[in-house]
Design an enzyme around this catalytic site. Structure first.
Site, PDB file in Angstrom:
ATOM      1  N   HIS B 113     -16.322  60.134  83.166  1.00  0.00           N
ATOM      2  CA  HIS B 113     -16.783  61.210  82.280  1.00  0.00           C
ATOM      3  C   HIS B 113     -17.355  62.291  83.202  1.00  0.00           C
ATOM      4  CE1 HIS B 113     -19.753  63.136  79.567  1.00  0.00           C
ATOM      5  NE2 HIS B 113     -19.023  62.678  78.570  1.00  0.00           N
ATOM      6  N   LYS B 216     -26.568  56.890  71.838  1.00  0.00           N
ATOM      7  CA  LYS B 216     -25.296  56.196  71.617  1.00  0.00           C
ATOM      8  C   LYS B 216     -25.527  54.744  71.199  1.00  0.00           C
ATOM      9  CE  LYS B 216     -22.715  58.894  75.046  1.00  0.00           C
ATOM     10  NZ  LYS B 216     -21.979  59.874  74.239  1.00  0.00           N
TER      11      LYS B 216
END
Lengths: 126, 400
Positions: B113, B216
């Site tokens: 990422h 998350k």
């Protein structure tokens, strides 16, 4: 946005393509990775042709097609007056906040042509 | 204790929320914990000696203890930041000029990422480090390339994504860390995607640093967690200067506070951290085993349903149920991901369209952008079925 209304235009875009020797600029939308090239042909000070190409969604391409239609016959300096509200009028609805960038990419590309940022065939990137 | 998941996440009665890799939903208990802080004891932490402040400090530190317990670390090894991105950026910043100098190599992977790519590229620009990349072998890492580069590039730091937000692949952390052991390599794991779904035993893995985000894994936004070995954290300079991070200051110099306060300058996100404590308690109640079972079943069901639409839906994510998160990344042939996502939204199916902050990985996949459905334990087969039903609408609208 009503996809059914836009999809017909998306399938038969009038202004998709490239114009050799025209004013050209390039913008990208970092958040989604889209990019758009805009070509504007000017005779005297009037725009006589406008085309675009690149990678984009239905909303960005149809917005680009509608804006290219609008540009025909306009003065190059008129482009400086364009703003988001005018784009909303042209496409006929207010895009949601997540899709605003899909409309702004063509607006920003075209506006950059009146700022002297890309008045020849060279690439500029946001 | 029995948990009524649908009651704990009331939004699920209105939406098919399939974007948990971007941010998870928050259970009622987390929202209540945040509300309770603001309504009942909204004082600063580590400051006052009055009851409200002491309660705030106590609840804040309880979150740290709960986090340490979940990850098998010590409480003073747990540092609260803003998010995973900040954790990795701050590590990169304090490594510069101490651990890393011009010409030193940081080895990452092609699966990263942007949060574990850009901080190192910035260091490359700033002080001239070199960044090496471990190749992919299909949807997994090429472990022989990893081993070979550890020896040929001699990296000072190996920083890798534990689970991919695009492919869903869970990397073999133990294998990678074993390769690095005894070579004096500093190891960093980006656990933003893995920590919400699987147990990470910090002590047993032997990794130096792990970074992840509260939002998350059922917690509030604005809280990141960095866990680092205590002797390493003690050796690092502070991330920021200011209140709370100092034990003594005069007009010429200062002495930093002990860990973890050394890294928590200024007033932290108190409500967020307290909310995260409630999230950790919720995860413990559910248990990672149950989560994994549910998510694997959802992925299995997804792959079966994909067979019905494989003529116009191209699959990009990992199909190995044993080593994948519940992530289904795909493209609809000839249709922009934003258009797919917008049409799915008409059926209240929430998915993400774009490059998911992993542009280099998309370049390798040969796709500018993709659509991603990501599951969590609160999803059900009806959510998956709603996704595939809505994909038929995309087919219809675009006359595919």
């Amino acid at each position: 946005m009503n996809y059914e209304e836009f999809i017909d235009r998306y399938k038969s875009l009038k202004h998709r393509g490239k114009i050799e020797g025209a004013l050209h600029t390039f913008k990208s939308n970092f958040s989604c990775g889209d990019s758009i090239d805009v070509y504007v042909k000017v005779r005297g000070s009037k725009i006589v042709d406008a085309k675009f190409d690149g990678k984009g969604c239905v909303l960005s391409f149809v917005s680009a097609d509608i804006l290219c239609d609008y540009l025909m016959g306009k003065e190059l300096d008129d482009l400086c007056e364009l703003d988001f509200n005018r784009m909303v009028e042209l496409i006929g609805f207010m895009p949601s906040v997540g899709r605003k960038g899909c409309v702004e990419i063509i607006l920003n590309a075209v506006k950059s042509l009146c700022k002297g940022g890309a008045r020849e065939d060279r690439r500029t990137q946001d | 204790m029995h948990l009524d998941i649908k009651k704990d996440f009331p939004i699920l009665s209105k939406f098919h929320y399939l974007d948990s890799a971007a941010t998870s939903l928050k259970p009622v208990s987390v929202v209540q914990a945040v509300r309770e802080y603001y309504m009942e004891y909204p004082a600063n932490v580590h400051r006052g000696v009055y009851k409200l402040s002491e309660r705030a400090t106590d609840e804040y530190e309880k979150s740290r203890e709960a986090t340490a317990e979940l990850f098998n670390s010590k409480p003073d090894e747990v540092v609260f930041t803003r998010n995973t991105t900040e954790c990795i950026n701050q590590l990169a910043n304090v490594f510069a000029g101490t651990l890393l100098n011009k010409g030193d190599v940081v080895l990452i992977t092609e699966m990263e990422h942007h949060s574990n790519l850009l901080p190192w590229l910035m260091l490359k620009q700033k002080i001239g480090i070199k960044v090496g990349y471990v190749k992919l072998d299909g949807p997994t890492l090429d472990y022989s390339d990893f081993e070979s580069k550890i020896h040929s590039l001699k990296p000072k730091v190996v920083s890798f994504v534990h689970a991919s937000n695009v492919l869903g692949t869970i990397n073999d952390a133990k294998k990678i860390l074993d390769m690095c052991s005894d070579l004096g390599i500093t190891t960093v794991m980006d656990c933003a995607q893995s920590a919400p779904h699987m147990r990470i035993d910090f002590r047993k893995l032997g990794v130096d640093y792990v970074a992840f985000s509260a939002h998350k894994m059922l917690g509030p936004t604005g809280v990141g967690i960095l866990i680092g070995k205590s002797h390493l954290l003690e050796s690092l300079p502070p991330f920021f200067g200011g209140g709370s991070m100092v034990s003594k200051a005069d007009l010429q110099s200062f002495i930093p506070a002990e860990i973890p306060q050394k890294f928590e300058a200024g007033t932290p996100n108190i409500a967020g951290v307290i909310g995260f404590g409630a999230a950790v308690r919720y995860i413990k109640q559910i248990g990672y085993e149950q989560m994994h079972r549910t998510e694997t079943n959802l992925l299995e069901h997804t792959l079966k349903r994909h067979d019905e639409v494989s003529d116009f839906v191209e699959l990009h994510s990992n199909t190995d149920l044993k080593n994948s998160l519940g992530i289904f990344t795909f493209s609809v042939k000839g249709v922009h991901p934003h258009d797919v996502a917008a049409i799915l939204d008409e059926s209240n199916v929430c998915v993400r369209g774009g490059h998911h902050c992993a542009q280099p990985l998309h370049n390798l996949l040969g796709a500018d952008h993709t659509v991603r459905a990501s599951y969590y334990f609160y999803n059900s087969k009806s959510d998956v079925d709603a996704l595939f039903s809505a994909l038929q609408n995309v087919k219809k609208v675009f006359s595919l």
